[in-house]
Design an enzyme around this catalytic site. Sequence first.
Site, PDB file in Angstrom:
ATOM      1  N   ARG A 254       3.222  10.463  38.622  1.00 27.82           N
ATOM      2  CA  ARG A 254       2.420   9.554  37.796  1.00 27.82           C
ATOM      3  C   ARG A 254       3.341   8.965  36.728  1.00 27.82           C
ATOM      4  O   ARG A 254       3.641   9.592  35.715  1.00 27.82           O
ATOM      5  CB  ARG A 254       1.267  10.343  37.146  1.00 27.82           C
ATOM      6  CG  ARG A 254       0.209   9.491  36.477  1.00 27.82           C
ATOM      7  CD  ARG A 254      -0.676  10.361  35.593  1.00 27.82           C
ATOM      8  NE  ARG A 254       0.017  10.720  34.355  1.00 27.82           N
ATOM      9  CZ  ARG A 254      -0.156  11.860  33.701  1.00 27.82           C
ATOM     10  NH1 ARG A 254      -0.970  12.776  34.161  1.00 27.82           N
ATOM     11  NH2 ARG A 254       0.502  12.084  32.573  1.00 27.82           N
ATOM     12  N   HIS A 258      -1.793   9.646  31.643  1.00 30.17           N
ATOM     13  CA  HIS A 258      -3.008  10.035  32.364  1.00 30.17           C
ATOM     14  C   HIS A 258      -4.051   8.921  32.300  1.00 30.17           C
ATOM     15  O   HIS A 258      -4.610   8.514  33.313  1.00 30.17           O
ATOM     16  CB  HIS A 258      -3.567  11.318  31.759  1.00 30.17           C
ATOM     17  CG  HIS A 258      -4.881  11.747  32.321  1.00 30.17           C
ATOM     18  ND1 HIS A 258      -5.030  12.151  33.632  1.00 30.17           N
ATOM     19  CD2 HIS A 258      -6.108  11.822  31.763  1.00 30.17           C
ATOM     20  CE1 HIS A 258      -6.299  12.459  33.859  1.00 30.17           C
ATOM     21  NE2 HIS A 258      -6.974  12.267  32.746  1.00 30.17           N
ATOM     22  N   TYR A 267       3.903  16.163  26.419  1.00 29.78           N
ATOM     23  CA  TYR A 267       4.096  17.224  27.417  1.00 29.78           C
ATOM     24  C   TYR A 267       5.164  16.916  28.473  1.00 29.78           C
ATOM     25  O   TYR A 267       5.406  17.739  29.350  1.00 29.78           O
ATOM     26  CB  TYR A 267       2.768  17.547  28.108  1.00 29.78           C
ATOM     27  CG  TYR A 267       2.052  16.357  28.712  1.00 29.78           C
ATOM     28  CD1 TYR A 267       2.390  15.868  29.969  1.00 29.78           C
ATOM     29  CD2 TYR A 267       1.030  15.710  28.011  1.00 29.78           C
ATOM     30  CE1 TYR A 267       1.736  14.778  30.512  1.00 29.78           C
ATOM     31  CE2 TYR A 267       0.357  14.620  28.552  1.00 29.78           C
ATOM     32  CZ  TYR A 267       0.712  14.165  29.809  1.00 29.78           C
ATOM     33  OH  TYR A 267       0.058  13.078  30.350  1.00 29.78           O
TER      34      TYR A 267
END
Length: 360
Positions: A254, A258, A267
Amino acid sequence: MAKPPHASALVRILDEHGQRVADSPAPPAPDVLLGGYRAMVAARRLNDQAGALVRQGRLAVYPSSHGQEACQVTAASVLADGDWLFPTYRDTAAVVARGVDPLEVLTLLRGDWHCGYDPVAHKVAPQATPLATQLLHAVGVAHAARLKGVDTVVMALCGDGATSEGDFHEALNFAAVFAAPVVFLVQNNKYAISVPLARQSVAPSLAAKGVGYGVPGIQVDGNDLAALTVVLTEAVDRARQGAGPTLVEADTYRIQAHTNADDASRYRTEDEVRHWVPRDPLTRLRAYLVDQGALDAEGEAGITAAAEEMAARLRAGMAAEVTVDPMELFEHVTVHPSGQRTEQRELLRAELAADEEVSG
């Protein structure tokens, strides 16, 4: 650390530079790959345009599949007209590739309706926000088709995070026991929102989880549309022939956050993202098609123009103001309305009429 011997080998046909991998399966015909490239360009443009619509306040949220376009496009392209697609919230591009109008698809993310298209007409289930719940529904449709003797295969999409859910276990177990004609495609993009794969599972691969259910598990390069087409076509054919489900793990990434509400820098590092950028599924397939003489500058210009036309239609449609009808709250709830719902509907109708009289 070397993978255990029972871990499946990654299926790959084209490397990061668009070159044929030695001893790999035969790639699909150039016209098939060209169609896939055309759909991926449209999918990338859809992702970019939807992101812009979020920033303009026209969309409430958008989970981008930038970098995962090969998975999205191929999941839709290998299905027959009578087959079903069960997408997640991130699979907007797959739904569009299945033939649904992009404006109808984005209705959900705009907040107008729960689902802006007719699932039965398109054989595409509503996009599911809860993790893995759609897998149970997918298996139910597949099992029902088998009982009825209907020629239907179901493509059930999910991410790596969904494999940690109980619904994933139940879906695979039931599908295996009853030989349901369903293909489970796990788009392993390495994160369940902010939780890395290493904190979700210590299995040698997600495909290896199929062993526990007696289901074949296959790992494929999720950024290689050629390999995805071969693997998913074989899995669909296997299901159609009555051999039961297949678990396919697509190794992808990805690239973007998100959603627009996420700060991915909390993160993961920029170096990690940069590692995946050269593995882009579009540039990889484009290089191969150019090398094979299947794509030239004129063809590329036509593909880009078609994608831009789609984006323009989408912008115009999203710019139109929506007429809100509060009475739609009571539509499509149940086939036969209950007395309480009828009473609530009439109460709201009376209140709206009173407000209109006052404002008039």
